[in-house]
Structure formats: structure tokens, C-alpha cells
Enzyme design. Structure first.
Site, short mmCIF file in Angstrom:
data_model
loop_
_atom_site.label_atom_id
_atom_site.label_comp_id
_atom_site.label_asym_id
_atom_site.label_seq_id
_atom_site.Cartn_x
_atom_site.Cartn_y
_atom_site.Cartn_z
N ASP A 19 0.86 -1.17 0.00
CA ASP A 19 0.00 0.00 0.00
C ASP A 19 0.91 1.24 0.00
O ASP A 19 2.10 1.14 0.34
CB ASP A 19 -0.88 -0.03 1.25
CG ASP A 19 -1.74 1.22 1.36
OD1 ASP A 19 -2.41 1.56 0.39
OD2 ASP A 19 -1.69 1.86 2.44
N ASP A 21 -0.02 5.18 0.88
CA ASP A 21 -0.12 6.16 1.97
C ASP A 21 -0.21 5.42 3.32
O ASP A 21 -1.03 4.53 3.48
CB ASP A 21 -1.35 7.06 1.77
CG ASP A 21 -1.10 8.47 2.28
OD1 ASP A 21 -0.20 8.66 3.13
OD2 ASP A 21 -1.80 9.39 1.82
N ASP A 217 -1.49 -0.53 6.04
CA ASP A 217 -1.74 0.13 7.32
C ASP A 217 -3.22 0.14 7.68
O ASP A 217 -3.57 0.37 8.82
CB ASP A 217 -1.23 1.58 7.28
CG ASP A 217 -2.02 2.45 6.31
OD1 ASP A 217 -2.12 2.06 5.13
OD2 ASP A 217 -2.56 3.48 6.74
MG LIG Z 1 -2.69 3.22 3.42
#
Ligand SMILES: [Mg+2]
Length: 337
Positions: A19, A21, A217
């Protein structure tokens, strides 16, 4: 899902699906150790693909951003929701069709790559309307989209994220703008993007990965999608979801491995051993008895081993019906050192 043991993840899995960000960067800021950890994983032979629901930017623009942060990304290793949306369009409309874009350069690029002709007006009789987030999207182009859909164009959404985390808080995501057109037309779009499992498979295929691990995240996109795609996953604490969120995760959103940051990719992982309601690892332990969490050490400043024990014990307790709100309160201090 339960936590697993593994040798170095960069050796045990032939590719990592990252991923962006909250994993590779935070907005325009670098994330500690991301560049060195990905470089080490790539140098040891693990392939990389960068999977994002961001449909606004082109792979070249994202690749450049990653390289500016010392992450060794090739443009061809970026897979965006815009690319997934263009792929989805090939399943619903003839090759070379006209497509009305509600989005920006990332989506225009992806559709033109697949041979579609991008138009701006419903009067051009597009075969499809494809919508992906771009900050310039407004009433005019959305209304053109609604007109085209009312005339029979297929409606496709690159992703359905309700919100978009920004520095000041949660702004409108593509899913929220898609809902406006759905509301006006009564037509529900065909959609792709995380957390749908198909984009994880497409991203893996794009780099010929056989045994990829997903790295993320966010539990409700990255980890949920990985679980749905049947992939193992690594959760890092550098983005949206914190250690408490992980301990309280529903079964469909539970990662396979836990780490503070991307350095965990190049490390061995040991899972706690579980006896009844008690999880033990490396001299640490945690258990939930009659709804009360107890542990070998303070939760504030927990070691990785204690963090893993707390997560394992909470998952067992939640599956046996423990009160989530009570655990939420008891986990307030949980902070990984
Ligand atoms: Mg992310």
C-alpha cells in the site's frame, strides 16, 4: 485468521504488494525506514508492486514520487485503481469504445492505455462512464456522467472509498461522489479497487508474483482485501490503524504478521503460543479472563512480543464473545515501543 510464524518475510514470499499512503509515505512526508526496508527486500530478490486506490495520478507520477523518497520503484510496478477500472471497462464495453471520464490524468491515461477514446460530453454517446477520484471533479462533469448513464452508458467506479484521509481530517472519497450519481440515476456502478480481492490478484499478476504478501496500514482495505484474496499480510503501525485497532479487528480484517514499520519485512516473525485464553511469546504473556485483560508488562511501551500476545489474546476473547467496548477501554494505553 491467527498470527503465524515465518522466516524473513522478504525470503518467504516472492513478492510484496505495498500500500502507499501510511506505508511508503505519509502525504508528502517520508516514513521512517520505508526506503531502506524496501531496498533491502528488493536487493534480496523479492519483487514489489505498489497498489493504490488513488486513481488521480499516473504510474509515472507515483513512481517518481516513490523514487524521490529513496524507494526503488519502477513505473511498471505501480498498479492503480484507475488501471483496475480500465480493466473492468474491457469486460463491459467493446474495444475502442468512447468513454466519459469523471476523474483526472491517472484515469485518462489508464483508459487510453487500454485503447479507449476519452470524451467529455454525454452528447458524444460514450459507451461507459468511468469515475475515479480527482480533486477537480465537480458538478458539471458529474452531471454529464449522469446524462450519459441515463442514455444507457455503463457506469464503472475505480473504487468506493467513502472518505479520503487528509491532513485536516476525512474529506470526500470517490465512493461518496459515486453515490451522488447513483442517487441521481438509480444506477449502481460496477466497481473495483481495494478491498475487493480482484485488484490484489491483478496487482500480483502484473509482476508475475506467485506467493505474494500484502503490506498495509488500513485494516478495512489493505488487510480485508488480502484476507478476501487468500493472501497473507503484514500490518504496519505507520498509518491509519493503530495497535488497539489491530487487537480489536474483526476476523475478516486480521493480519498474518505484525510490525512497527517496514523493517518487519526483513525480519523473522514468531507467533505466540496459545494455551486456552493465554498467549505467550519470548517471556511475555497476555490473557483475557472474564473480560479482563492482563499482561506480563505495561501496555504503554509494549515490546513487539507483548504486542503480539495482546493481539492474540484479544482475538481469542472477541471470538468467544468478550465485550468489545470493554476491551477498547482496557487497550487505551497500548503503545508499541
Ligand atoms: Mg494506506
Amino acid at each position: 485468521m491467527t498470527l503465524k510464524s515465518s522466516g524473513q518475510l522478504s525470503q518467504a514470499y516472492d513478492a510484496a504488494i505495498y500500500d502507499l499512503d501510511g506505508v511508503c509515505y505519509r502525504g508528502n512526508e517520508p516514513i521512517d525506514h520505508a526506503g531502506e526496508a524496501i531496498t533491502a527486500a528488493v536487493d534480496s530478490g523479492q519483487k514489489a508492486v505498489y497498489l493504490t486506490n488513488n486513481a488521480a495520478r499516473t504510474p509515472a507520477s507515483i513512481g517518481e514520487h516513490l523514487r524521490s523518497l529513496d524507494i526503488p520503484a519502477q513505473d511498471s510496478e505501480v498498479y492503480t485503481a484507475a488501471m483496475a477500472g480500465a480493466e473492468l471497462a474491457t469486460e463491459h464495453i467493446p474495444a475502442g469504445s468512447k468513454v466519459l471520464v469523471i476523474g483526472g490524468e491517472g484515469l485518462v491515461w489508464a483508459l487510453e492505455q487500454r485503447g479507449f477514446t476519452v470524451v467529455n460530453s454525454a452528447d458524444d454517446d460514450p459507451a461507459a462512464v468511468v469515475q475515479g477520484f480527482h480533486p477537480t471533479v465537480g458538478w458539471q462533469v458529474m452531471s454529464e456522467g449522469a446524462l450519459a448513464i441515463n442514455k444507457g452508458a455503463v457506469f464503472i467506479a475505480t473504487n468506493l472509498d467513502a472518505s479520503l484521509p487528509q491532513e485536516r481530517g476525512f474529506m470526500l472519497g470517490n465512493g461518496a461522489l459515486v453515490k451522488a450519481i447513483e442517487h441521481a440515476t438509480g444506477v449502481v456502478p460496477f466497481a473495483t479497487g481495494k478491498p475487493l480481492p480482484k485488484v490484489f490478484q491483478q496487482a500480483a499478476e502484473s509482476i508475475s508474483a506467485v506467493t505474494p504478501i500484502a503490506v498495509g496500514d488500513r485494516l478495512n482495505t489493505d488487510i480485508r482485501g488480502a484476507v478476501a484474496a487468500g493472501l497473507d499480510s503484514l500490518h504496519v503501525l505507520t498509518g491509519v490503524n493503530d495497535a488497539r485497532d489491530v487487537a480489536l479487528a474483526v476476523p475478516e480484517e486480521r493480519p498474518t504478521y505484525l510490525a512497527k514499520n517496514l523493517l518487519g519485512l526483513n525480519e523473522e516473525h514468531a507467533a505466540p503460543s496459545v494455551t486456552g485464553n493465554r498467549a505467550e511469546l519470548g517471556g511475555e504473556w497476555a490473557e483475557v479472563t472474564d473480560g479482563t485483560l492482563s499482561a506480563s508488562n505495561a501496555l504503554n511501551g509494549a515490546s513487539m512480543d507483548l504486542y503480539r500476545c495482546v493481539v492474540a489474546a484479544c482475538w481469542i476473547a472477541l471470538d468467544e464473545g468478550a465485550d468489545r467496548d470493554s476491551l477498547f477501554t482496557q487497550l487505551a494505553e497500548l503503545q508499541v515501543n
